[in-house]
Design a protein around this motif. Sequence first.
Motif, mmCIF file in Angstrom:
data_model
loop_
_atom_site.group_PDB
_atom_site.id
_atom_site.type_symbol
_atom_site.label_atom_id
_atom_site.label_comp_id
_atom_site.label_asym_id
_atom_site.label_seq_id
_atom_site.Cartn_x
_atom_site.Cartn_y
_atom_site.Cartn_z
ATOM 1 N N UNK A 10 0.663 -1.292 -0.072
ATOM 2 C CA UNK A 10 -0.021 -0.009 -0.152
ATOM 3 C C UNK A 10 0.962 1.141 -0.218
ATOM 4 N N UNK A 46 0.593 5.489 1.165
ATOM 5 C CA UNK A 46 -0.388 6.234 1.833
ATOM 6 C C UNK A 46 0.654 7.697 1.675
ATOM 7 N N UNK A 80 0.676 11.313 4.109
ATOM 8 C CA UNK A 80 0.354 11.926 5.159
ATOM 9 C C UNK A 80 0.811 13.402 5.137
ATOM 10 N N UNK A 127 -3.994 12.019 9.599
ATOM 11 C CA UNK A 127 -3.664 10.659 9.483
ATOM 12 C C UNK A 127 -3.263 10.459 7.995
ATOM 13 N N UNK A 128 -2.735 9.319 7.884
ATOM 14 C CA UNK A 128 -2.179 8.849 6.480
ATOM 15 C C UNK A 128 -3.636 8.699 5.716
ATOM 16 N N UNK A 181 -4.919 6.971 2.074
ATOM 17 C CA UNK A 181 -4.740 5.644 1.178
ATOM 18 C C UNK A 181 -4.592 6.599 -0.355
ATOM 19 N N UNK A 183 4.195 7.366 2.900
ATOM 20 C CA UNK A 183 4.347 6.102 3.198
ATOM 21 C C UNK A 183 4.073 4.821 2.761
ATOM 22 N N UNK A 222 -0.888 -4.565 8.941
ATOM 23 C CA UNK A 222 -0.095 -3.996 7.909
ATOM 24 C C UNK A 222 1.331 -3.444 8.774
ATOM 25 N N UNK A 236 4.338 -0.602 8.370
ATOM 26 C CA UNK A 236 4.653 0.446 7.768
ATOM 27 C C UNK A 236 6.139 0.801 7.607
ATOM 28 N N UNK A 237 6.776 1.376 6.602
ATOM 29 C CA UNK A 237 7.988 1.773 6.504
ATOM 30 C C UNK A 237 8.143 3.389 7.174
ATOM 31 N N UNK A 238 9.436 3.771 7.192
ATOM 32 C CA UNK A 238 9.762 4.795 7.906
ATOM 33 C C UNK A 238 9.403 6.318 6.954
ATOM 34 N N UNK A 239 8.836 5.971 5.780
ATOM 35 C CA UNK A 239 8.202 7.145 5.047
ATOM 36 C C UNK A 239 9.510 7.757 4.214
ATOM 37 N N UNK A 291 10.003 11.713 3.079
ATOM 38 C CA UNK A 291 9.502 13.121 3.336
ATOM 39 C C UNK A 291 9.675 13.923 1.964
#
Lengths: 113, 113
Positions: A33, A35, A37, A42-43, A45, A91, A102, A104-107, A109
């Motif tokens: 997935x 997302x 943010x 919140x994140x 989709x 994300x 689920x 999640x990764x660290x994202x 930026x």
Amino acid sequence: GAGVSQTPSNKVTEKGKYVELRCDPISGHTALYWYRQSLGQGPEFLIYFQGTGAADDSGLPNDRFFAVRPEGSVSTLKIQRTERGDSAVYLCASSLAGDTEAFFGQGTRLTVV
Amino acid sequence: KQEVTQIPAALSVPEGENLVLNCSFTDSAIYNLQWFRQDPGKGLTSLLLIQSSQREQTSGRLNASLDKSSGRSTLYIAASQPGDSATYLCAVPTQGGSEKLVFGKGTKLTVNP
């Protein structure tokens, strides 16, 4: 790998440029997935892959956004003609199947200047 | 359309206090509910996943409950510590399926030494 890996961790780009964000999911996870943010939210989709195919891309905001997962593992989110409003944390998450926990990764930026 | 609300938006407590974070959702036809922790500038860490058939889940000092019929979940943190300071997010699957999550805006928790 042990967890979901996203690269780069930070990306600064000029308005109008093209960017690619990479996600390496947990080995064996078929669902992936993306997302987005924004600050204080919140994140939200963007797109969901089951294997190699995009099962649901209803969250992509417009046709400047595109994502691929050609071999059912690593995924790339591509943004064309970036705009300042695209600035956010992107994300990636993966799960064993669509209805399990689920991770999640660290994202990444993304800042568009 | 599934909507998730988290109350309060922010909470500040002294170390050692027990506390409760609230999450409500509009569509009770969910497969599961997941609580996440997010540290500043970081990705999401999964804390607890409650299946729709369960009423609660525990992990260490954390206990999450789920009341599907009323559309509510709570996250109970016992004996809070400064290291618990973070934003806590709850997420539920969208209507009809469980592939994508809808998130609340989170509760920002500060535990003061």
